[in-house]
Design an enzyme around this catalytic site. Sequence first.
Site, short mmCIF file in Angstrom:
data_model
loop_
_atom_site.label_atom_id
_atom_site.label_comp_id
_atom_site.label_asym_id
_atom_site.label_seq_id
_atom_site.Cartn_x
_atom_site.Cartn_y
_atom_site.Cartn_z
N GLU A 150 -0.66 0.02 1.81
CA GLU A 150 -1.81 -0.89 1.64
C GLU A 150 -3.09 -0.29 2.22
OE1 GLU A 150 -1.63 -3.41 -0.27
OE2 GLU A 150 0.53 -3.17 -0.52
N HIS A 153 -4.72 1.99 -0.19
CA HIS A 153 -5.54 1.28 -1.17
C HIS A 153 -6.96 1.08 -0.63
CE1 HIS A 153 -2.62 0.59 -4.24
NE2 HIS A 153 -1.81 -0.11 -3.47
#
Length: 232
Positions: A150, A153
């Site tokens: 994550e 990202h």
Amino acid sequence: MSQSPDGTLGLRTAMALAGATTIAVYAVVAAGLWLLARYAWANRPDPLALAATFLLATLLSGYLTYRFGTGRTLAGLDARELPRERALPFHRIVDALAGKMDVDRPRVFVARLGEPNALALGGTSPALVIDYSLFRLLSPPELEGVLAHELAHIEGRDALVQTLAHSGVHTLVGVVALALAPLAVVAGGGGPGLAPVRGVADRGPPTLPRRLRLGAAQTPTPLLIGVALRWV
């Protein structure tokens, strides 16, 4: 209590007039929208200028959503910030990963996402949203792998690309919907208007025309006929 044949005929006549009036109102609105669309098309700007405006509006809308939409997304997910003192080992993992990667240390939230999942939100205040179930299902190394994914990202600004793409599609759909508005108005009024004319029960959503017709069905027939004739 049954109605007399004259009362039934009068009610059907009044309902037919109400349906015809509904169709007429929708047709007038559709004609107005069509004339407005023709005027806009006749006075349209240069295609290159129009395309540039469209692109600029899409980029600006997407960027503003990316920069300042984190709070709205968190509110929509009913996410709660995870206090550091309640999950110190977890926060230490986030600290270590953020230090190794080129990202600002994100705030950490927990929410019920409906499935074991995690989300990364970018913008002025990056955030991680973790589903409650991940703390129970994953071991610390597995959870660290999810967090690293994550954070990647956020590092790659993937949310910005996704937001810009969504903004472009949303703007394009809006333009198409505006162009098809006259047809949508006619289609929306045709069914509700024809139902009382054909004597068919209208079981659609509680729109304004349907409420008027339901009210008409409960109104004494002589008064209903007088009102319908006055409308026409």
